[in-house]
Design an enzyme around this catalytic site. Structure first.
Site, short mmCIF file in Angstrom:
data_model
loop_
_atom_site.label_atom_id
_atom_site.label_comp_id
_atom_site.label_asym_id
_atom_site.label_seq_id
_atom_site.Cartn_x
_atom_site.Cartn_y
_atom_site.Cartn_z
CD GLN A 88 3.53 5.82 2.63
OE1 GLN A 88 2.49 4.95 2.09
NE2 GLN A 88 4.29 5.31 3.25
CG HIS A 148 0.68 6.74 5.59
ND1 HIS A 148 2.00 7.11 6.17
CD2 HIS A 148 0.86 5.47 5.44
CE1 HIS A 148 2.55 6.14 6.52
NE2 HIS A 148 2.24 5.17 5.79
CG HIS A 158 -0.34 1.29 7.14
ND1 HIS A 158 0.58 0.49 8.24
CD2 HIS A 158 0.34 2.03 6.42
CE1 HIS A 158 1.84 1.28 7.73
NE2 HIS A 158 1.75 1.94 6.80
CD GLU A 159 -1.10 2.50 2.77
OE1 GLU A 159 -0.52 3.68 2.63
OE2 GLU A 159 -0.57 1.39 2.66
CB CYS A 210 5.51 2.03 7.61
SG CYS A 210 5.03 3.41 6.83
CG LEU A 211 6.56 0.81 1.34
CD1 LEU A 211 6.03 1.40 -0.09
CD2 LEU A 211 7.53 -0.11 1.33
N GLY A 242 0.94 -1.14 0.18
CA GLY A 242 -0.05 0.07 0.06
C GLY A 242 0.79 1.13 -0.15
ZN LIG Z 1 3.03 3.21 6.01
#
Ligand SMILES: [Zn+2]
Length: 158
Positions: free
Chosen positions: A50, A139, A135-136, A93-94, A45
């Site tokens: 991000q 963000h 999660h997204e 998480c990226l 995701g």
């Molecule tokens: Zn993340």
């Protein structure tokens, strides 16, 4: 086009993203860049913030690591219902590389959003899809997994 992914503690990750007024050519280009960036980074995701774009847009694909790409595009996603049943899962998480955290979230959610065609949709998600979309959406509100208290590690009684 692959875009650089911002990493914690970049302050942009703490900003609250703004709703998209309509799905335009620019939105579609953004979605395509996000998807390409997510696959290249081996994520499931990615939220627009991000890559430094403060719009309420996210891409999700929980299937591609099993060999088949099944991308989902969420514009202005909102959780309209959450199950009382909670599930704790390890999340990566990226934007916080190599620091997975156990996060407890509702097991099922209903999400309203606009799809790639600008059509209003409501979908019920469970399992990993429910986890990733929550999660997204975090963000989009400037929330990171670091902000969630780890349920398996309660504060010690002193
Ligand atoms: Zn993340």
């Amino acid at each position: 086009m692959i875009r650089p992914i911002l990493t914690h503690p970049d302050p942009i990750l703490r900003e609250i993203s703004i709703p998209v007024p309509a799905v335009t050519e620019a939105t579609l280009a953004l979605l395509d860049d996000m998807l390409e960036t997510m696959y290249q980074a081996e994520g499931r995701g990615l939220a627009a913030v991000q890559i430094g774009v403060l719009q309420r847009v996210a891409v999700v694909d929980t299937d591609w690591k099993q060999g088949e790409r099944n991308p989902l595009f969420f514009v202005n996603p909102t959780i309209t219902w959450s199950s009382e049943t909670m599930t704790a899962r390890e999340e990566g998480c990226l934007s916080i590389p190599n620091q997975p955290r156990t996060v407890k979230r509702p097991e099922r959610v209903k999400v309203s959003y606009l799809d790639r065609n600008g059509v209003d949709r409501v979908t019920e998600l469970d399992g990993m899809l429910a986890m990733v979309i929550q999660h997204e959406i975090d963000h989009l509100d400037g929330v990171l997994i670091l902000d969630h208290v780890t349920p398996s590690q309660p504060d010690p009684i002193t």
